[in-house]
Design an enzyme around this catalytic site. Structure first.
Site, PDB file in Angstrom:
ATOM      1  N   ASP A 150       0.815  -1.211   0.000  1.00  0.00           N
ATOM      2  CA  ASP A 150       0.000   0.000   0.000  1.00  0.00           C
ATOM      3  C   ASP A 150       0.856   1.272   0.000  1.00  0.00           C
ATOM      4  O   ASP A 150       2.089   1.211  -0.030  1.00  0.00           O
ATOM      5  CB  ASP A 150      -0.949  -0.020   1.193  1.00  0.00           C
ATOM      6  CG  ASP A 150      -2.327   0.534   0.877  1.00  0.00           C
ATOM      7  OD1 ASP A 150      -2.427   1.389  -0.018  1.00  0.00           O
ATOM      8  OD2 ASP A 150      -3.302   0.124   1.541  1.00  0.00           O
ATOM      9  N   TRP A 197      -2.292   3.618  -5.992  1.00  0.00           N
ATOM     10  CA  TRP A 197      -3.507   4.407  -6.262  1.00  0.00           C
ATOM     11  C   TRP A 197      -3.437   5.259  -7.535  1.00  0.00           C
ATOM     12  O   TRP A 197      -4.342   6.045  -7.802  1.00  0.00           O
ATOM     13  CB  TRP A 197      -3.875   5.343  -5.106  1.00  0.00           C
ATOM     14  CG  TRP A 197      -3.708   4.802  -3.741  1.00  0.00           C
ATOM     15  CD1 TRP A 197      -3.948   3.526  -3.318  1.00  0.00           C
ATOM     16  CD2 TRP A 197      -3.271   5.518  -2.581  1.00  0.00           C
ATOM     17  NE1 TRP A 197      -3.685   3.403  -1.985  1.00  0.00           N
ATOM     18  CE2 TRP A 197      -3.274   4.614  -1.502  1.00  0.00           C
ATOM     19  CE3 TRP A 197      -2.899   6.841  -2.353  1.00  0.00           C
ATOM     20  CZ2 TRP A 197      -2.895   4.978  -0.221  1.00  0.00           C
ATOM     21  CZ3 TRP A 197      -2.528   7.211  -1.072  1.00  0.00           C
ATOM     22  CH2 TRP A 197      -2.528   6.292  -0.030  1.00  0.00           C
ATOM     23  N   GLY A 198      -2.378   5.143  -8.336  1.00  0.00           N
ATOM     24  CA  GLY A 198      -2.278   5.957  -9.542  1.00  0.00           C
ATOM     25  C   GLY A 198      -1.818   7.372  -9.290  1.00  0.00           C
ATOM     26  O   GLY A 198      -2.041   8.260 -10.119  1.00  0.00           O
ATOM     27  N   ASP A 219      -9.420   4.242  -4.000  1.00  0.00           N
ATOM     28  CA  ASP A 219     -10.245   3.115  -3.556  1.00  0.00           C
ATOM     29  C   ASP A 219     -11.619   3.106  -4.217  1.00  0.00           C
ATOM     30  O   ASP A 219     -12.241   4.153  -4.428  1.00  0.00           O
ATOM     31  CB  ASP A 219     -10.459   3.177  -2.046  1.00  0.00           C
ATOM     32  CG  ASP A 219      -9.200   2.851  -1.269  1.00  0.00           C
ATOM     33  OD1 ASP A 219      -8.141   2.665  -1.893  1.00  0.00           O
ATOM     34  OD2 ASP A 219      -9.287   2.781  -0.034  1.00  0.00           O
TER      35      ASP A 219
END
Length: 549
Positions: A150, A197-198, A219
């Site tokens: 993450d 997450w780009g 998300d």
């Protein structure tokens, strides 16, 4: 040009664009993750109960075999010798034992950590940045088979902001490359899923070097608009994906209760043909997750599209914004194609799909995947009936393949007549032709092209719009972010028609193209074509128009 790509897949295959790469997962991973339902509060009972549920409900037999406790599993502090460890109150048996339990069920042990100081958890359990090598060896010793990595607390110098969409780092790949190298150093094959997450630029360029999958978006939310946002963000990655390198559109919300039956099938089908990992977020428990939702997740024919050995992400080939439907298409193994017809509208509709759009002149028997029935043979076009928010999935055995070599006439945007705030600007060598574009397409701004050819017949023409849109919905993903910009196009003063343009690529120098059909052309080079920015938001940057006469 359209052509049918054929290949084979296998562990250890080298990717053509990355000769040194090793394929850890020839097809997109499938499994179950605790986050969507249990948030950052997993425990041993939750993980074991859902693992047994995967087996007892037959989901593991369909392919869902990676079980991952998400954020919240570790102890707040490392051991005295600096090793990451589990929270003994939540996982009294420990993680080596949990891995053995999952393996005993025929499942795989998925682990979670992050490339930041702490995990994404209220108690800020330790993450992995700065401890990559020791954590990789720990994960391997625990019997880990996969790692979701993450991006929380990414400002490692200042340790501020739990989520930062504008981090101070110059190169976002560095933290993830370090973990990739560490995993490569252990004597165990571990699938590495980047969850960045780009954020930043060039995700499709750098992530495939280090990850087996990579998250492209913020998300997912348990609502319908989130599906639109993520599908629009997935569009450009078809140029970067392939066997062993897959975009991650985030975990499935099928079974969480907010989507309708058709919306759940739409969601699942679009994730499947986009070759995203299929990770269940609902409980593997028939008393909580509905029978209908479990049936969607268990549909072997749809799963087979996702697990097809060709590994090709379906591509957006035509968008009908005002009519509110899209057509996606992708090659499958064994000389087949999949077509996805996505109805974004609340209303039912019937649409005719020109088979030439997907490079097929005549098809053998067409299969309706969700209906599990054959529709017969078609030549030229196929008609499909769509319910509101339905995505129809069709499989075509290709009997004749068209190859298009028609060169369009090209009109650079910077050569048009600019009005309003529109202005010409450079966009680097990757933005053709001549590295120029028209930017600042605010409301009321326009580009008008004169002397556009309508060919020898006039009427309707196929127009390829080269554009740049990197207005990625990150913070705005929680409100109204869509990952789209709008243009209207009109021919010879006719009524303007609107199109919604998805994300186009990795940065402001990488262009995308959207093909649309426009009516109203006259014979010869006497036509005027006008591109405008409608509504309250600015349009994309315009690079040029390709007109197929």
């Amino acid at each position: 040009m359209l052509s049918l790509l054929t290949t084979t897949a296998g562990v250890g295959l080298a990717l053509p664009w990355l000769a040194a790469a090793v394929v850890h997962t020839p097809t997109p991973p499938m499994g179950w993750n605790s986050y969507n339902y249990y948030n950052c509060y997993p425990n041993e009972t939750i993980i074991k109960d859902n693992a047994r549920g995967l087996v007892e409900l037959g989901l593991s037999a369909v392919g869902y075999d990676v079980v991952t406790p998400d954020c919240g599993w570790p102890s707040k502090n490392r051991t005295a010798d600096g090793q990451i460890t589990w929270n003994p109150e939540l996982f009294p048996s420990g993680f080596p034992a949990l891995g053995e339990y999952l393996h005993g069920l025929g499942l795989k042990f998925g682990l979670y950590s992050g490339a930041g100081v702490w995990e994404c958890t209220p108690d800020n359990g330790d993450a992995t940045v700065g401890h990559e090598v020791e954590d990789a060896h720990t994960f391997a010793a625990w019997g880990g088979d996969a790692l979701k990595y993450d991006n929380c607390w990414a400002n490692i110098d200042t340790m501020i902001r739990f989520v930062d969409y504008n981090p101070s780092e110059k190169d976002p790949s560095v933290r993830f490359a370090a973990m990739s190298d560490a995993l490569d150093s252990v004597n165990r094959s571990i699938v590495f899923s980047i969850c960045q997450w780009g954020v930043g630029q060039d995700l499709g360029v750098w992530a495939l070097k280090y990850g087996d999958t990579w998250r492209i978006s913020n998300d997912i939310q348990d609502n319908w608009k989130s599906i639109w946002r993520i599908v629009n963000q997935a569009v450009p990655y078809v140029k970067h994906t392939g066997i062993g390198k897959y975009i991650d559109m985030d975990m499935l919300t099928v079974g969480l209760g907010a989507l309708s039956y058709e919306e759940e099938r739409f969601h699942f089908g679009m994730w499947a043909i986009s070759k995203s990992p299929l990770v269940i977020g609902a409980p593997a428990n028939a008393s909580i997750t509905s029978e209908e939702s479990l049936a969607i997740l268990s549909n072997k024919d749809v799963v087979a599209l996702n697990q097809d050995l060709l590994g090709e992400q379906a591509q957006l080939i035509r968008r009908y914004t005002e009519e509110e439907y899209d057509i996606f298409a992708g090659n499958l193994s064994e000389s087949r194609k999949v077509i996805g017809v996505a109805n974004w509208s609340n209303s039912s509709k019937s649409v005719n799909i020109d088979l030439q759009l997907v490079g097929v002149q005549k098809s053998g028997n067409i299969r309706d995947v969700w209906a599990a029935k054959d529709l017969g043979q078609y030549e030229g076009a196929v008609k499909v009936d769509l319910k509101g928010h339905e995505a129809k999935l069709l499989i075509l055995p290709v009997s004749a393949q068209l190859i298009y070599d028609v060169e369009p006439l090209y009109y650079p945007a910077a050569t048009g007549i600019l009005q309003g705030d529109a202005m010409s600007a450079s966009c680097g060598g990757g933005c053709l032709p001549k590295g120029s574009k028209v930017t600042n397409m605010t409301v009321g701004s326009s580009v008008t092209f004169s002397n556009v050819s309508g060919g020898v017949l006039g009427g309707m023409k196929l127009i390829g719009i080269d554009y740049i849109n990197y207005d990625v919905a990150l913070a705005s993903a929680w409100t109204n972010g869509t990952n789209t910009r709008n243009f209207t196009l009109s021919v010879n003063g006719g009524e303007p028609r609107r199109w919604s343009f998805p994300i186009s690529g990795g940065d402001w120098y990488e262009t995308g193209r959207l093909d649309v059909l426009l009516e109203g052309f006259h014979v010869g080079s006497v036509n005027e074509l006008r591109v405008e920015a409608p509504g309250l938001d600015p349009g994309a940057d315009l690079v040029g128009l390709a007109v197929y006469t």
